[in-house]
Design a protein around this motif. Structure first.
Motif, mmCIF file in Angstrom:
data_model
loop_
_atom_site.group_PDB
_atom_site.id
_atom_site.type_symbol
_atom_site.label_atom_id
_atom_site.label_comp_id
_atom_site.label_asym_id
_atom_site.label_seq_id
_atom_site.Cartn_x
_atom_site.Cartn_y
_atom_site.Cartn_z
ATOM 1 N N GLU A 1 2.230 9.116 -13.251
ATOM 2 C CA GLU A 1 1.106 8.669 -13.694
ATOM 3 C C GLU A 1 1.534 7.289 -13.884
ATOM 4 O O GLU A 1 0.448 6.646 -13.294
ATOM 5 C CB GLU A 1 0.669 9.067 -14.293
ATOM 6 N N ASP A 2 2.759 6.967 -13.618
ATOM 7 C CA ASP A 2 3.131 5.773 -13.999
ATOM 8 C C ASP A 2 3.223 4.901 -12.374
ATOM 9 O O ASP A 2 2.629 3.599 -12.276
ATOM 10 C CB ASP A 2 5.234 5.806 -14.854
ATOM 11 N N LEU A 3 3.498 5.662 -11.442
ATOM 12 C CA LEU A 3 3.592 5.408 -10.028
ATOM 13 C C LEU A 3 2.356 4.940 -9.412
ATOM 14 O O LEU A 3 2.555 4.346 -8.733
ATOM 15 C CB LEU A 3 4.611 6.005 -8.932
ATOM 16 N N ALA A 4 1.095 5.995 -10.199
ATOM 17 C CA ALA A 4 0.125 5.668 -9.670
ATOM 18 C C ALA A 4 -0.851 4.353 -10.034
ATOM 19 O O ALA A 4 -1.571 3.589 -10.058
ATOM 20 C CB ALA A 4 -1.205 6.679 -9.610
ATOM 21 N N ASP A 5 -0.147 3.936 -11.688
ATOM 22 C CA ASP A 5 -0.651 3.252 -12.584
ATOM 23 C C ASP A 5 -0.064 1.571 -11.555
ATOM 24 O O ASP A 5 -0.344 0.871 -11.335
ATOM 25 C CB ASP A 5 -0.083 3.173 -13.298
ATOM 26 N N ALA A 6 0.995 2.247 -10.723
ATOM 27 C CA ALA A 6 1.819 0.590 -10.492
ATOM 28 C C ALA A 6 0.805 0.885 -9.316
ATOM 29 O O ALA A 6 0.923 -0.913 -8.124
ATOM 30 C CB ALA A 6 2.700 0.903 -10.406
#
Length: 307
Positions: free
Chosen positions: A212-217
């Motif tokens: 989910e953090d990669l998607a946010d980035a």
């Protein structure tokens, strides 16, 4: 804004589609039947038809160390064809903005220092995933060459550290470290076993970020595309040993048995930690701690893969 996402059915693609920021865009996420990236002409035709404002390239053939060792030809040729066809077709039809997802496998093996973006092609690759790494390097270079030749085309590459999370692969023959650990420990609990094997001595260090953090980035990169560097790592800037990952998963799932190190098994690179100086300067950082990410991943595993 019309955003085309390749690999929409994969882990990164699904996390992009589930992220709350997706509501702000018109998302196009074709299946492999709708967009055959192995066919250049079909890819070009599809891009002409949908005409996206920006393209996010997250499609690829992925797998853990066992899969990469077993099928290096597939990982090289398959990912090479996918990357080349999409990037060249995007250029040919006039798509001006593209974000290509690379991999920390692109970096040289056995580097004790954090891996900075300038280190690509500065040393020998890790043999256990060399094919995959070579394909990712070629895609990144294609993006760079296109942008160099014509500044109207801004094709940029994000290099994530290892990713885990929702929609991951949990089959040990295909999975990366954390989902493989979750599956192995859950099987041990179900079979009432008091030990779990660990490949190697468990001292190799790995950096894993929640999906989910990669998607946010990536959504941050879309929002601030003009300020995004041409190539940039996306990671945490810190890592853990493989043994520590096993212990963390065990604590969350409630496994109280022992871990047995199998020294006959390969472990890959001794350390693979990306440098996040450029990322920090750009102004982004991950939100999930390791325990938070593993808890969410384990919950997903129980819901989808342990029925």
């Amino acid at each position: 804004m019309r955003v085309l996402i390749t690999g929409g059915s994969g882990m990164v693609g699904r996390n992009l589609l589930e992220h709350t920021a997706s509501n702000r865009f018109s998302i196009i996420a074709p299946s492999s039947q709708e967009l055959n990236l192995y066919d250049f002409d079909a890819t070009k035709k599809f891009l002409l038809k949908c005409s996206p404002d920006i393209l996010i390239h997250s499609a690829g053939i992925v797998g853990g160390i066992q899969a990469n060792i077993r099928e290096p030809f597939k990982f090289l040729v398959g990912n090479l064809d996918i990357g080349r066809n999409l990037i060249c077709a995007a250029r040919d039809v006039g798509i001006k903005r593209l974000i290509n997802l690379g991999s920390s496998c692109m970096y040289p093996r056995n580097c004790s220092d954090p891996l900075s973006e300038e280190m690509v092609l500065k040393g020998e690759l890790e043999p256990t995933n060399e094919g995959y790494a070579l394909a990712k390097i070629v895609s990144a270079r294609l993006c760079d060459y296109i942008s160099r030749e014509n500044s109207e085309y801004q094709y940029k590459t994000l290099i994530p550290c290892n990713i885990y999370g929702r929609h991951d692969k949990f089959d040990p023959s295909q999975s990366h470290l954390i989902p493989a650990i979750i599956h192995k420990i859950q099987v041990a609990i179900s079979n009432k076993k008091d030990s779990v094997d660990v490949w190697g001595d468990g001292l190799a260090r790995r950096e894993f970020m929640y999906s989910e953090d990669l998607a946010d980035a990536i959504y941050s990169a879309i929002d601030r595309f003009e300020t995004l560097p041409s190539i940039m790592n996306v990671g945490l800037g810190y890592d853990h040993t493989i043994n520590e990952y096993y212990k963390e998963v065990a604590a969350i799932v409630g496994f109280e048995g022992q871990f047995v190190n199998d020294l006959s098994k390969p472990v890959g690179m001794a350390r693979k930690l990306v440098c996040v100086k450029r990322l920090n300067k750009w102004g982004w950082e991950a939100k999930h701690s390791l325990s938070e990410g593993i808890e969410k991943t384990y919950k997903f595993y129980l819901e989808k893969h342990n029925k």
